[in-house]
Design an enzyme around this catalytic site. Structure first.
Site, short mmCIF file in Angstrom:
data_model
loop_
_atom_site.label_atom_id
_atom_site.label_comp_id
_atom_site.label_asym_id
_atom_site.label_seq_id
_atom_site.Cartn_x
_atom_site.Cartn_y
_atom_site.Cartn_z
N THR A 39 78.35 69.06 -3.22
CA THR A 39 79.33 70.24 -3.15
C THR A 39 78.64 71.46 -3.05
O THR A 39 79.40 72.73 -2.91
CB THR A 39 80.28 69.95 -4.46
OG1 THR A 39 79.22 70.13 -5.73
CG2 THR A 39 81.08 69.02 -4.62
N ARG A 89 78.76 74.76 -16.14
CA ARG A 89 78.61 76.04 -16.64
C ARG A 89 79.61 76.84 -17.10
O ARG A 89 79.50 77.52 -18.25
CB ARG A 89 77.80 76.99 -15.42
CG ARG A 89 76.22 76.60 -15.38
CD ARG A 89 75.77 76.92 -14.03
NE ARG A 89 76.03 76.10 -12.95
CZ ARG A 89 75.63 76.21 -11.66
NH1 ARG A 89 74.87 77.18 -11.39
NH2 ARG A 89 76.38 75.55 -10.72
N ASP A 101 73.19 60.78 -13.98
CA ASP A 101 73.28 61.24 -12.44
C ASP A 101 71.82 61.15 -11.91
O ASP A 101 71.13 62.15 -11.84
CB ASP A 101 73.77 62.72 -12.74
CG ASP A 101 74.19 63.40 -11.26
OD1 ASP A 101 73.93 62.94 -10.15
OD2 ASP A 101 74.15 64.55 -11.31
O1 C5P Z 1 77.49 73.97 -13.57
P1 C5P Z 1 78.18 73.01 -12.56
O2 C5P Z 1 79.70 72.90 -13.04
O3 C5P Z 1 78.22 73.60 -11.22
O4 C5P Z 1 77.67 71.68 -12.67
C1 C5P Z 1 77.73 70.41 -11.94
C2 C5P Z 1 77.12 69.42 -12.10
O5 C5P Z 1 77.42 68.21 -11.00
C3 C5P Z 1 75.59 69.48 -12.04
O6 C5P Z 1 74.86 68.83 -13.23
C4 C5P Z 1 75.19 68.86 -10.64
O7 C5P Z 1 73.94 68.46 -10.64
C5 C5P Z 1 76.36 67.90 -10.47
N1 C5P Z 1 76.47 67.43 -8.98
C6 C5P Z 1 77.24 68.53 -8.18
N2 C5P Z 1 77.49 68.09 -6.94
C7 C5P Z 1 77.38 66.94 -6.56
C8 C5P Z 1 76.83 65.97 -7.26
C9 C5P Z 1 76.30 66.23 -8.68
O8 C5P Z 1 77.31 69.71 -8.56
N3 C5P Z 1 77.71 66.61 -5.30
#
Ligand code: C5P
Length: 234
Positions: free
Chosen positions: A122, A214, A61
């Protein structure tokens, strides 16, 4: 695809030892591991190489966002250093020339990773888009516009909120990958996510892969949490 294969675990941890332990425990129960900015800046390329060597699908990522020449160079460098990466991403807001350069660099690799584009984070809501970033359309309209641009540039799919997955699917067709963070099992803490929904709803909306961090990695029993989500998806 088996329900568990849809789950991507973000190894958002400050050291490789913890990430390794989490990946080892969760690998049989999920589809892929994601290395993002925290782990990469803590542990670097060895984090990617070690995970690829376990046979896991690894999504880097990287969220690349720079001029086309620099982004292409970064894609070439990481695909040469870590053969066998499954997926890498760039920001769609870098524009069409940047996305096309990333795709060309990936295609030139011996083992080409999937290249996907981040649309609208998001963690951003409609008000922030409007007041801070001067995006006057809705998040869904902006996401679909960027997804269509990414598809025209040859990307394999996009990262978006599951709330926009149905609109992307309608606009970009059945083969365009939709990867959605912003997934929260009913009752779990939203954290900094703003445009989120449940795993079941995300898949019903058309998501192919769910990035769930998480709620799994922060659970007292991450394996049980991952299995419960896979069951919800079955
Ligand atoms: O802990 P959580 O479920 O919120 O993690 C979401 C993961 O997705 C994180 O690693 C974050 O960097 C990634 N991400 C995101 N929104 C995006 C792209 C990537 O939350 N648009």
């Amino acid at each position: 695809m088996a329900p568990r294969e849809r789950i991507i675990i973000p190894l958002d941890m400050p050291d490789l030892a913890r990430a390794r332990a989490m990946a080892t425990a969760l690998a049989p129960h999920v589809g892929a591991m994601k290395v993002g900015l925290e782990l990469f800046n803590a542990a670097g390329l060895p984090a990617l190489s070690e995970l690829v060597a376990t046979g896991a699908r690894v999504f880097y990522d990287a969220k690349l966002h720079d001029i086309p020449n620099t982004v292409a160079g970064a894609v070439r460098a990481v695909t040469a250093a870590v053969p066998g990466l499954w997926m890498i991403n760039v920001h769609t807001t870098g524009g069409s020339a940047m996305m096309a350069a990333a795709v060309e660099a990936a295609k030139g690799a011996e083992h080409s990773p999937l290249v996907i584009g981040v649309t609208v984070l998001t963690s951003l809501d409609a008000q922030q888009l409007r007041d801070e970033l001067s995006v006057s359309c809705t998040p869904a309209e902006q996401v679909v516009r960027l997804a269509e641009l990414a598809q025209r540039c040859g990307l394999d799919g996009v990262v978006a909120s599951p709330l926009e997955a149905a609109a992307i699917r309608a606009a970009c067709g059945p083969d365009f990958l939709i990867v959605t963070p912003g997934v929260r099992p009913a009752g779990s803490d939203m954290g900094d996510q703003r445009r989120a929904t449940t795993p079941r709803q995300a898949v019903d909306n058309g998501s192919d892969y769910l990035v769930i961090g998480r709620p799994i990695t922060g659970a007292a029993d991450p394996v049980a949490a991952a299995r419960a989500i896979a069951e919800e998806l079955a």
